[in-house]
Design a protein around this motif. Sequence first.
Motif, PDB file in Angstrom:
ATOM      1  N   ARG A   1       0.814  -1.208   0.000  1.00 29.47           N
ATOM      2  CA  ARG A   1       0.000   0.000   0.000  1.00 29.47           C
ATOM      3  C   ARG A   1       0.844   1.253   0.000  1.00 29.47           C
TER       4      ARG A   1
ATOM      5  N   GLN B   1     -15.636   4.446  -0.145  1.00 27.19           N
ATOM      6  CA  GLN B   1     -16.472   3.559   0.667  1.00 27.19           C
ATOM      7  C   GLN B   1     -17.715   4.284   1.171  1.00 27.19           C
TER       8      GLN B   1
ATOM      9  N   THR C   1      -4.238   1.576  -4.341  1.00 23.97           N
ATOM     10  CA  THR C   1      -5.421   1.160  -3.596  1.00 23.97           C
ATOM     11  C   THR C   1      -5.427  -0.356  -3.395  1.00 23.97           C
ATOM     12  N   ASP C   2      -5.711  -0.770  -2.170  1.00 20.12           N
ATOM     13  CA  ASP C   2      -5.863  -2.184  -1.838  1.00 20.12           C
ATOM     14  C   ASP C   2      -7.317  -2.565  -2.087  1.00 20.12           C
TER      15      ASP C   2
ATOM     16  N   LYS D   1      -8.970  -5.383  -1.963  1.00 23.09           N
ATOM     17  CA  LYS D   1      -9.612  -6.249  -0.976  1.00 23.09           C
ATOM     18  C   LYS D   1      -9.995  -5.463   0.274  1.00 23.09           C
ATOM     19  N   GLU D   2      -9.152  -4.515   0.639  1.00 24.61           N
ATOM     20  CA  GLU D   2      -9.430  -3.715   1.846  1.00 24.61           C
ATOM     21  C   GLU D   2     -10.640  -2.815   1.660  1.00 24.61           C
ATOM     22  N   ILE D   3     -10.734  -2.152   0.498  1.00 26.94           N
ATOM     23  CA  ILE D   3     -11.877  -1.247   0.303  1.00 26.94           C
ATOM     24  C   ILE D   3     -13.140  -2.021  -0.049  1.00 26.94           C
TER      25      ILE D   3
ATOM     26  N   LYS E   1     -14.231  -5.139   1.088  1.00 27.68           N
ATOM     27  CA  LYS E   1     -14.910  -5.929   2.116  1.00 27.68           C
ATOM     28  C   LYS E   1     -16.052  -5.179   2.802  1.00 27.68           C
TER      29      LYS E   1
END
Length: 429
Positions: free
Chosen positions: A28, A246, A282-283, A285-287, A289
């Motif tokens: 990141r 998000q 940007t990750d 998977k992080e944003i 979930k």
Amino acid sequence: MKTSTAALLALIYSHVADSFVHPAAYGRSSSLRMSANPASSTFLTPELAKSCIDVAGGSPTYAYSLVSLESSADACLAFPNAYGLTVRYAAKACPNGSILKFFSSKGIHIDASSGYEVRRVIAAGIPPEHISLSSQELPEDFAALMDMGVKVNACSVSQLERIGKHYEGKGQKVGIRVNPGVGSGGFSKSTTSFSKTNVGGPSSSFGIWHTLVEDGTVPAIVEKFGLSVERIHTHIGSGSDPVIWQQVAQKSLSFCEVWDSVTTLNLGGGYKVGRVEGEVTTDLKEIGKPVADAFKEFAKTHGRELNLEIEPGTYLVAMSGALVATVQDKVFTTGDGSHTFLKLDSGMTEILRPSLYGAIHPITILPGSGKTEDIGNETEEVIISGHCCESGDILTPKPGEPEDLEERKLRKAEIGDILVVDGKLQHLY
């Protein structure tokens, strides 16, 4: 521009399949570690860069890494979702036919931003039903495109009315692009003020202003013409802040409550790609979930399991493409404010981001001989200028400030050397 894309893709794939690492793998906190005198660019050695020029019949040319394209495609296809995912490639990022076909072979659909782009995508062999159109200008032949199966998102009240009048009483399915009231772009921290990379909020003309959905104006038009809203679309900017993205995803779900016919929520793209040290990738998977969790909550409350659509463009291709150019001249000035300038056989005709946004790209000087053993040890600080008779044709602006210059420390170049600009893609409409 000289190019033979299929040949360049095959050539690069054969050389880098065992060695390429996609930028997201750096983590990141970001991507490329810029060196003044590297032995290669992101995926081009001197030998490979020279081969690209030879295959294309000269420079400048674009080169693409099929390995990187596949890696980024797989990352997007793994985006967290609750009840189904459609990845749409924002074709304006690079509407190259070979790349369109490759993404289609991976099961990725297309987001188009103009009628001309739709026709280009169809000409590449992409089924019309795999194409979604969100455009600032609804094409005159919108009905022909819709009748072919192209999905159209109405991006203004007048667009919605034009579609409604044509299909009045026929229950035509349509999407609604909503401006959610905030935006986020990579060159601005504000969520409401103007920015060239911000396409949401009160300073942006993109989409139907959210209050027109909330106050019943848009629902009344839909009812008047007997339309069926199947999709809500939002997009807030290029290089957007993941946290703001998000938050907008949560708000976008509220627009899906307005019509029971909505089966899909398209949250756009704009995922940041770290091109140089210090820039954050940007990750996904992080944003993703929390968004998947929000879809599950929506289903519990409203009894509808929505399909998620995302529209990555830059994320899919940015670090998979490079501009390969030649240093065609070298000049210098003296005194206060003086510089050494490298003049290319390319410039804003092939890469506009530095001149338009003050964007920074990784730049590598490679020997014109195309031989690794000819890489020298000397470095120098230079300004790189393009070939246009335009003072703004600069590839080394001060970060985020296209009206200012900043020298770059690179390998000492001679006329005839190869210059590679990484993170480059053909951004066209």
